[in-house]
Design a protein around this motif. Structure first.
Motif, mmCIF file in Angstrom:
data_model
loop_
_atom_site.group_PDB
_atom_site.id
_atom_site.type_symbol
_atom_site.label_atom_id
_atom_site.label_comp_id
_atom_site.label_asym_id
_atom_site.label_seq_id
_atom_site.Cartn_x
_atom_site.Cartn_y
_atom_site.Cartn_z
ATOM 1 N N LEU A 46 87.144 52.165 74.772
ATOM 2 C CA LEU A 46 87.243 53.389 73.966
ATOM 3 C C LEU A 46 86.156 53.411 72.903
ATOM 4 N N LEU A 47 86.017 52.303 72.262
ATOM 5 C CA LEU A 47 85.005 52.210 71.201
ATOM 6 C C LEU A 47 83.626 52.495 71.782
ATOM 7 N N PHE A 48 83.372 51.851 72.906
ATOM 8 C CA PHE A 48 82.061 51.982 73.525
ATOM 9 C C PHE A 48 81.769 53.428 73.885
ATOM 10 N N ILE A 49 82.753 54.028 74.529
ATOM 11 C CA ILE A 49 82.506 55.398 74.980
ATOM 12 C C ILE A 49 82.354 56.332 73.787
ATOM 13 N N SER A 50 83.154 56.062 72.748
ATOM 14 C CA SER A 50 83.054 56.917 71.565
ATOM 15 C C SER A 50 81.676 56.836 70.951
ATOM 16 N N ILE A 51 81.026 55.687 71.109
ATOM 17 C CA ILE A 51 79.665 55.565 70.587
ATOM 18 C C ILE A 51 78.747 56.542 71.324
#
Lengths: 120, 493, 698, 487
Positions: A46-51
């Motif tokens: 999730l964090l990665f994609i949000s980046i």
């Protein structure tokens, strides 16, 4: 507060990570531990994609004509996370397989009991 | 010709992955799987040798996947350090496979023998990938792959202890890789790149603004990779895993699997973040502390062990401490010695585990006290064990001594003389727990009672791989000058 | 032609070696060999006289011991050589009979000759290192003589003798080091020259060291403690030699130190003079107390040494006028050698017959032994200083020197010294009378002349020779003076020739001494120390349990010091090991942290303690099966155990042991939990936190 | 070609040890013959190397500037190698007889010969690193000799020995590391490495000096690292003799000399006041050794503590940092070797012939073992330092050194300890010669002197002790060359 508003996805990811971590930490049940681990992994995805996601931009799929590259979100994180998910799934699979083996050998999947049976 | 040679690293990985890991399971005959895999291992080793010579002559080269250069494509950076380590990895795996060819049936069920070799190939491929790659995410994938394969060669024995140890290992390892992935996410958010050199450029450009983020990510990397390479306080998975695994697997796990993440960490430190940032943050001191305590505590733990393999496993913890110590010194010599120690320890520890494995295999004992007088029954094997142990203790000319010596010089260079005490104390402790085994093995009247000379020793044919490993170990000790120079030519700093 | 000096030195050495091996074959030949070689040496010494009378003889052999062997004979040394040559010759002759009943005769002769050789070396060497060599060799060789009897008593005496001798030797060596450092030479004459440029303090240090080193041999107070027991322990000829000659080596050393090396330093001379006075009084006093012949004569030796020291001191004090004192000293040394030999030989003769030395047994022994009585009497008269016997001559000279010193310094000190001189002489008379009267005058029914002819001719011959010499010197003292003074100078002191010995004053003082001595004997010795009971004489020795320097001071001092050191160093010895053990324990403790303390075994044991009958033995660690069934069984067993515990708690008083076990169990459980994966993860989180803290805060 | 001749004494023993280890190559009956041949041949090689070397420098392996194994024969090395070679011959002959009752002869000779090679390596090594390597190898090769009996006690002592040695090695390495980082060069040069004194950080130099001194001091049995030596007495007597006389403790002394005079140089050490820190330990060594020796009833243990004390003398001589002191130390190194080996040989003969090991058992034995006890007596007289024996000569030199250093205290210590030496050695002689045995009768004399193979070395040694005492100039002149080189 402003930071939370601006990056609520990241904050959520970190909170999720914490939840996963706590589950991993505090539960003795193998299955629960695996679940916790998955939650953790997911939070990272999730964090990665949000980046990679930029508000108001489109997915980099050409639907009707080419627009400026600035109009698309970054596709790489999503692509990477596909790999990440694959990895996570395989690890989960192995873990579950091992859990089955564990149950066969020890008759339980509660880790503290298994540790109690240590014979050396 | 040179173009073809530059393809070799890629070809080795491909060969291992496709032929070794994916195609050989299709073969029905077990012995063919074994032979194919050993053949592939040998080919890999040969190719690596050629690459080594090539790099030595023509210098570093970069292999681009599909001719896409960075930042878009994945690249392999093949320099002296990479190629030296890759050479060591493939050599050790080949030797271990050769050794397993004779003896692995005694430890694992026959139906899993083929499986074991496949996993070996897979492991080597992933390890080589970690060593070569210049792409962080690619590195992460290889890292995960190596974890899974390593887990595989632990549970291949299929005893309940193995399962337990593997779960412990896998759990921690995934935690570690989770942290690494998190770290990647952080630096990606800063730089927008995955290729190490480009990340570095971006970081240099924006280091001041995003310092906290950088610090968080560097800690995440350090801890994540530290778990995988059994950095001291996170070593808890290691003794179980290495003890319960079949001896050849232990050799690989101890010699190689925990080394690859260190290389990755070094790359991240010096290629991604760059020397200035790493040096200005306190991460190196942290490494130094963890490494130093590891060196001593690992030995202290090892001293208390009753089982031979467990002792060697704890010794690995101590030896990893040396490597982190070298990194933590934060100067060129320290880094070189960390890499040199990776080479040295890989060879040493694998021959230690293999000889310990043959003790266990031939006698059926596991406890150290049962190995009294083993030198009468298996003189050659104990001889190999002795040589390797002497190297770890730090008898001059053997590689263990070289790395200790240079680490000491490096710590004097960095102005921290008190660290010498740590080094020396640790090597003294090494002596304290290795010597009793050797002495009780070779000498002692009550011990030698009822033991027949060479009664249990393996045929020399089966010991050749171990002897070769030992010879290689001695060789890199004797040729430490050139080896160190070679590493220095490709050091990241 | 080999030099005579070397010959003199080597013959005894060769004889020593030879006599041991010859003696294995034939004792007669050995005896003969010894007598011949000693006489040969004596003849050689006599033959030296013409050369010595002209001046000093020197001879050196290079490259031995790094410094070379340097021999020198001047008049002083010649006198010493002469008396030792004679003494050994006589003692050897006496030994041939005396020693026949002893064991290890070959050994005795070997060491007897070795001692001879070393003694000659001491008297001849000019290099102080050579002197030291011979001195030490002499101590070691004479040790074998001292403990010849090999009984407890002689071993005790031997140890005392050897340790004091070695200590003395080492102190001497210390002095030699200093001397070499100050003057850069080892020749005695060279050191003497070099001393002129050395500060006084250093001279005193050097002198003290030398005097202590030599003084132990010379039985100077307070270093005399070895003397009585050693003399009592050794066989008679050996004792005679010890007293007559070896004592002189020490005195010779003191002479060399004071008069040659320190050039007659006045302060040191006073010190020696003072010690001489103490020696006279103490020796005389204890001699009176004793009841063992040898002991009496031994203490007498100490007292006589005092007179000689007095003389040495006087030479230094008188400075250029010291000739007469020096002459007196040398004469005293010569005379003392003769009468002491005679006395010890006679005592030896008694001992040879009776195997007993105590006056309580042998009193009255010599009533009917005319010859022996005569010899002994001559010795006694000699030592008493009766005019006409040799003791008188030397005493006279020293007395004159004291008076001269008083004239020179006008100090009352010398008046007191003269008094002490008188008292000392009187004491000599007293104890000698005691001895003589007890043995030869008093009548004992046990002895009626039954031991006739036990003393052979060859044993009597030495006694006879000595008696003749004593009387001869007593009547013609100037013959000796002329011999000594023939070179005009001894050690840079002018020697007067033709001294009038039999002056009125001298005779008077001699008579005073004799009378006073007789008074002491009659009114103190006979009244206090001798008890008559049923015709038996009983001799008392009140000093037996008195404060003894060695017994009550040195021995406790050294043993306690030794014990203290020992404790300290034993502690040092194991210090490191103890430290390491502690470290190992600590490391064991640390090393065990990660290891699970298995509570289960303890638990089972505890159960066995609580209720051993009901327990099945098979649950001891073997219940873990791979099936669920086994697991259930395990759990139920566990429950059972718990229940039993609860029951047991009611029935059995929960001892502390059980409490501890329970605590261990709880801790162990906690430990298990911590060492699991959970713990690992927890640890990892902890590490992360620490790392962050480390990086961000510090 | 010449080079090969020079390093022959290093190689020959190793080859022969390998040959001996197999009973196929060297048959049992030729074993002793072969050992004797090797020992003699090697002595010949030593003589050859020493005389014809002309200070040659032989690099064997040069990995980089510090990992440089090279040999360099100088006067000090010659001195040590002559001594070792000679004593090895005597010891081997003694062992031929003695080891009959210890058994496991083949193993013994393998390591016996191997140790020879290590000693030669130590004496010929041209830099500190080579010395250190041989030093470590020496520990390993003597270890099997120490635990020859293979009993529990032997193993325990062996463990102690090896742990102490490695602790020492650790100290050495520590010092070497610092030294190398300062100087970059560890070749032995008389009077110290040039330029090392100009290094600014004197504390660092001092630390490295002290650490190395303590490290080498372990083998030289310096307090507080001495207790391995008495423990190592479980070894067979020839081994103890060798350990004490040449092999181990003297290599420690040799290394100390090398380090003090050929690395740092006396000037620098004086400047650093390095000796001040060590002298108390040395004095403790001297006095402690003597005093504890007095408490020992076990003959070999008594001698072991005596060795500790005597080694203290030598170290003291080294630390006097003046020509006489060094000369005394080197003299005493040689003399003590001869003396102690004699004492041990005699004690070994007693044990061999009668099985007695304690002083209270040997009363009156001297009458039956006449020659042995006379040899013992000569050796003890020499050890006490009574002329005209060699022990006196070296003590004399040490005393002069002390005077030159203006330290009267040293002399007092020396003499005090000499007195104690007498106190612990003479009782043995006295008990042997002058005390009556339990059931002794006149003329009841058994011939208990050991067989010729053991007796001849003992007699030779005692003759040498006296000859060296009478004519010390031979050795002194030899040592003078070293002194000139160093100061």
């Amino acid at each position: 507060m402003l930071m939370v508003q601006n990056s609520y996805i990241e904050v959520g990811a970190i909170i999720l990570f914490g939840i996963g971590f706590m589950i991993l930490l505090l539960n003795n049940n193998m299955i629960k531990k695996i679940i916790g681990m998955n939650i953790m992994d997911t939070s990272i995805f999730l964090l990665f994609i949000s980046i990679g996601y930029i508000h108001g931009k489109e997915a980099p799929i050409i639907v009707d004509g080419e627009i400026n590259a600035m109009g698309y979100v970054n596709p790489i994180p999503s692509g990477l996370m596909l790999t990440g998910i694959v990895v996570a799934v395989s690890v989960t699979g192995l873990m579950l397989a091992l859990t089955i083996k564990l149950y066969e050998k020890y008759g339980t999947i509660e880790l503290d009991e298994i540790m109690n049976m240590r014979s050396d | 010709m040179s173009r073809i040679i530059e393809l070799f690293p890629f070809i080795t990985i491909l060969l291992l992955l496709i032929f070794g890991a994916f195609l050989t399971p299709l073969i029905k005959k077990k012995s063919s799987i074994v032979r194919t895999n050993i053949a592939i291992n040998i080919i890999t080793m040969m190719m690596n040798l050629v690459t080594l010579v090539y790099v030595n002559n023509y210098g570093t080269f970069i292999f681009k996947f599909g001719h896409y250069g960075s930042p878009f494509g994945i690249i392999f950076h093949i320099g002296p350090v990479e190629v030296a380590i890759a050479m060591m990895f493939s050599f050790v795996i080949t030797m271990v496979s050769w050794y397993s060819f004779y003896s692995i049936e005694k430890e694992i069920e026959e139906k899993r023998v083929g499986f074991y070799y496949i996993l070996n190939s897979l492991l080597l491929a992933s390890l080589l990938g970690i060593v070569y790659t210049y792409d962080v995410f690619n590195g992460y994938v290889f890292l995960e792959l190596s974890t899974l394969a390593a887990c595989g060669i632990i549970i291949v024995k299929d005893k309940k202890e193995n399962i337990k140890a593997a779960i412990k290992y896998l759990m921690l390892s995934t935690l570690g890789s989770g942290l690494v992935l998190m770290g990647i996410a952080f630096i990606y958010s800063i730089s927008g790149h995955l290729s190490m050199e480009y990340i570095h450029e971006a970081i240099v450009a924006s280091s001041l603004a995003k310092e906290n983020l950088l610090l968080i990510s560097i800690v995440l990397f350090s801890i994540g990779l530290g778990i995988k390479s059994a950095m001291f306080p996170m070593h808890v998975w290691l003794p179980d895993a290495h003890t319960t695994a079949p001896s050849p697997s232990s050799a690989i796990l101890s010699g190689l699997v925990i080394k690859a993440p260190v290389i990755f960490l070094i790359k991240i430190y010096y290629v991604v973040y760059g020397f200035e940032f790493v040096n200005s943050s306190r991460i190196l001191q942290l490494m130094l502390i963890f490494g130093g305590t590891g060196m001593i505590m690992g030995s202290l733990f090892a001293r208390r062990q009753k089982y031979l393999k467990r002792l060697i496993a704890y010794s690995s913890v101590a030896q990893m401490g040396y490597i982190f110590f070298g990194i933590g010194l934060g100067n060129e010599l320290g880094l070189i010695m960390a890499i040199y120690h990776i080479l040295a320890h890989g060879l040493t520890k694998s021959s230690l585990f293999l000889s310990a494995g043959s003790f266990i295999e031939q006698t059926g004992f596991k406890k150290i006290e049962d190995f009294k007088g083993i030198g009468k029954e298996m003189p050659v094997t104990l001889g190999i064990f002795t040589l390797s142990a002497l190297s770890l203790i730090g008898i001059p000319v053997l590689p263990g001594f070289i790395s200790k010596w240079n680490l000491a010089l490096a710590s004097i260079d960095s102005g921290m003389i008190y660290l010498l005490i740590v080094i020396l104390l640790s090597s003294l402790l090494n002596a304290v727990y290795y010597f009793p085994i050797i002495i009780n093995g070779y000498f002692g009247e009550d011990n030698l009672d009822g033991k027949v000379f060479k009664s249990k020793s393996k045929p020399i044919k089966e010991l050749i791989p171990v002897i070769l490993l030992t010879l290689a170990m001695i060789a890199i000790g004797f040729m430490s000058g050139p080896v160190i120079e070679f590493i220095r030519s490709g050091i990241y700093m | 032609m080999i030099n005579k000096l070397v010959l003199i030195l080597t013959i005894p050495f060769l004889t020593a070696g030879l006599s041991y091996y010859v003696g294995k074959k034939s004792e007669r030949i050995r005896d003969l060999l010894n007598v011949i070689s000693t006489s040969l040496v004596f003849i050689l010494i006599i033959m030296l006289y013409p050369e010595v009378s002209k001046g000093t003889i020197e001879y050196s052999i290079h490259n031995i011991m790094g410094t070379g062997l340097h021999l020198k004979v001047d008049m002083l040394r010649y006198a010493m050589l002469f008396i030792s040559g004679l003494a050994w010759f006589l003692a050897t002759m006496f030994s041939t009979q005396y020693i026949t009943r002893y064991r290890h005769r070959n050994r005795y002769y070997m060491f007897f000759m070795l001692t001879y050789a070393f003694t000659l070396g001491v008297f001849m060497s000019d290099n102080i290192l050579n002197l030291f060599t011979f001195f030490e060799g002499m101590s070691l060789a004479s040790y074998a003589l001292v403990i010849h009897d090999e009984d407890e008593f002689s071993h005790d005496a031997g140890i005392s003798y050897l340790s004091m001798a070695l200590a003395g030797g080492l102190i001497l060596l210390m002095g030699i080091f200093l001397a070499f450092d100050y003057t850069n030479t080892l020749e005695i004459s060279g050191i003497a020259k070099g001393m002129e440029n050395v500060s006084l303090a250093k001279q005193y240090i050097l002198g003290t060291l030398f005097i202590i080193g030599f003084g132990i041999k010379a039985s100077m107070f307070p270093l005399h403690t070895w003397l009585p027991q050693t003399y009592a322990a050794a066989p008679a000829p050996a004792t005679a030699i010890l007293s007559a000659i070896l004592l002189k080596t020490g005195l010779f050393g003191v002479i060399i130190t004071i008069l040659e090396i320190l050039n007659g330093n006045v302060v040191m001379s006073y010190v020696v003079f003072g010690i001489g006075l103490i020696n006279i009084l103490l020796g005389g006093f204890f001699a009176i107390m004793q009841r063992n012949i040898k002991r009496i004569i031994a203490y007498s030796s100490m007292s006589q040494t005092g007179f000689i020291l007095l003389g040495i001191g006087l030479v230094g004090i008188l400075g250029n006028h010291g000739g007469i004192a020096l002459l007196g000293t040398i004469m005293y040394m010569i005379n003392h050698a003769f009468f002491k030999l005679l006395l010890f030989f006679s005592a030896g003769a008694i001992y040879m017959i009776l195997k007993e030395m105590s006056l309580n047994v042998i009193w009255g022994f010599g009533k009917h032994k005319k010859k022996l009585k005569m010899f002994f009497l001559i010795g006694v008269l000699g030592i008493m200083g009766v005019p006409g016997f040799n003791g008188y001559t030397s005493k006279t000279l020293i007395h004159e020197a004291i008076i001269e010193a008083q004239h020179l310094t006008h100090s009352n000190f010398f008046n007191i010294a003269e008094m002490i001189f008188y008292i000392g002489g009187a004491m000599t008379v007293a104890y000698m009378l005691k001895l003589f009267v007890a043995i030869f005058i008093d009548e004992n029914k046990n002895y009626y002349g039954q031991y006739k002819n036990r003393l052979k001719k060859r044993a009597q011959l030495p006694l006879m020779i000595l008696s003749v010499i004593i009387v001869f010197i007593g009547i013609f003292p100037n013959s000796i003076v002329r011999v000594l003074g023939s070179s005009g100078k001894i050690l840079s002191y002018n020697i007067p020739v033709d001294i009038k010995f039999f002056t009125y004053e001298a005779l008077i003082s001699s008579v005073i001494i004799l009378l006073f001595g007789g008074f002491i004997y009659l009114f103190i010795v006979r009244r206090v120390l001798i008890i008559k009971k049923d015709d038996q004489l009983i001799f008392l020795n009140p000093s037996y349990n008195w404060f003894g320097l060695e017994k009550d001071l040195y021995y406790p001092l050294f043993t306690s010091a030794f014990k203290g050191f020992s404790i300290f160093f034993k502690f040092m010895d194991v210090l490191l090991i103890n430290i390491v053990n502690i470290i190992i324990k600590i490391s064991t403790f640390i090393g065990n942290i990660d290891k699970v303390i298995l509570p289960k075994l303890e638990w089972d044991k505890m159960i066995v303690v609580v209720d051993s009958k009901k327990m099945n033995t098979d649950i001891n660690g073997k219940i873990i099966k791979t099936s669920t069934l086994a697991k259930e069984k395990y759990i139920s067993e566990k429950e059972n155990i718990k229940n039993k515990l609860v029951e047991g708690k009611e029935k059995i008083i929960e001892t502390n042991e059980v409490k501890n076990q329970r605590l261990k169990h709880i801790v162990g459980n906690y430990n298990i939990k911590l060492s699991s994966i959970t713990f690992s993860v927890f640890l990892m989180g902890f590490v992360i936190v620490i790392s962050y803290l480390f990086i961000f805060t510090i | 070609m010449k080079n090969i001749l020079v390093i022959l004494p290093l190689i020959l023993p190793i080859i022969s040890a390998v040959a001996i280890s197999s009973s196929k190559i060297i048959k049992d009956k030729y074993l002793k013959l072969f050992v004797a041949a090797v020992v003699f041949l090697n002595f010949a090689f030593i003589v050859n190397a020493n005389i014809f070397s002309d200070l040659e420098i032989i690099h064997v392996i040069t990995v980089n500037e510090f990992l440089d194994i090279y040999f360099h024969i100088d006067q000090l090395g010659k001195l040590f190698s002559y001594m070792a070679g000679f004593l090895w011959i005597l010891t081997s002959f003694y062992s031929f007889e003695y080891m009959k009752h210890e058994g496991k002869e083949r193993r013994y000779y393998v390591f016996f010969i191997l140790t020879f090679a290590m000693i030669m390596g130590i004496s010929y090594s041209g830099n500190l690193f080579t010395l250190y390597i041989y030093y470590e190898l020496l520990t390993l090769s003597t270890f099997p000799l120490v635990i020859h009996a293979d009993s529990k006690e032997a193993l325990q002592s062996g463990k102690k020995y090896i742990i102490y040695s490695f602790v020492g090695a650790t100290f050495i390495i520590f010092g070497m590391m610092i030294l190398f980082s300062i100087s970059g060069n560890m070749n032995f040069i008389g009077g110290g490495i040039k330029g090392i004194g100009e290094y600014s950080d004197k504390t660092l130099l001092l630390i490295s000096f002290l650490s190395m001194f303590l490290g080498f001091g372990v083998k030289a049995a310096m307090v507080p690292f001495h207790s391995w030596l008495p423990a190592a007495m479980v070894a067979p007597t020839p081994v103890s003799a060798l350990l004490h006389a040449v092999a181990v403790v003297k290599s420690g002394i040799f290394a100390l000399t090398r380090m003090t005079y050929y690395i740092y140089g006396p000037m620098l050490i004086k400047e650093l006041n390095g000796d001040d820190y060590l002298i108390p330990l040395v004095i403790a060594t001297i006095v402690m050794g003597s005093i504890i020796a007095l408490h020992q009833d076990h003959l070999k243990k008594r001698l072991a503590y005596s060795t500790i004390s005597q080694l203290g003398y030598i170290i003291l001589g080294i630390l006097m940092l003046n020509p006489n002191g060094l000369a005394g130390a080197l003299m005493h190194m040689i003399n003590h070797a001869f003396i102690k080996i004699t004492l041990f040989f005699v004690v070994g003969s007693i044990t061999y012939m009668t099985g007695k090991k304690y002083i209270h058992e040997i009363n009156g034995l001297g009458k039956h073992m006449n020659k042995s006890f006379i040899a013992f007596f000569i050796a003890s007289v020499s050890l006490v330092g009574i002329p005209p024996t060699n022990g006196f000569v070296s003590k004399w030199m040490l005393g002069l050194g002390a005077m030159e250093a203006n330290q009267v205290l040293y002399i007092v210590i020396l003499l005090f300890s000499a007195f104690l030496t007498a106190a612990y050695l003479f009782p043995v002689v006295i008990a042997g010669f002058f005390r009556r045995g339990d059931d002794e009768k006149e003329g009841d004399r058994k011939e208990l002197d050991p067989p010729r193979l053991m007796m001849v070395p003992i007699i030779m040694l005692s003759v040498i002790i006296i000859l060296l005492g009478l004519f010390p100039n031979l050795v002194i002149n030899f040592i003078d060359v070293i002194i000139v080189d160093v100061f």
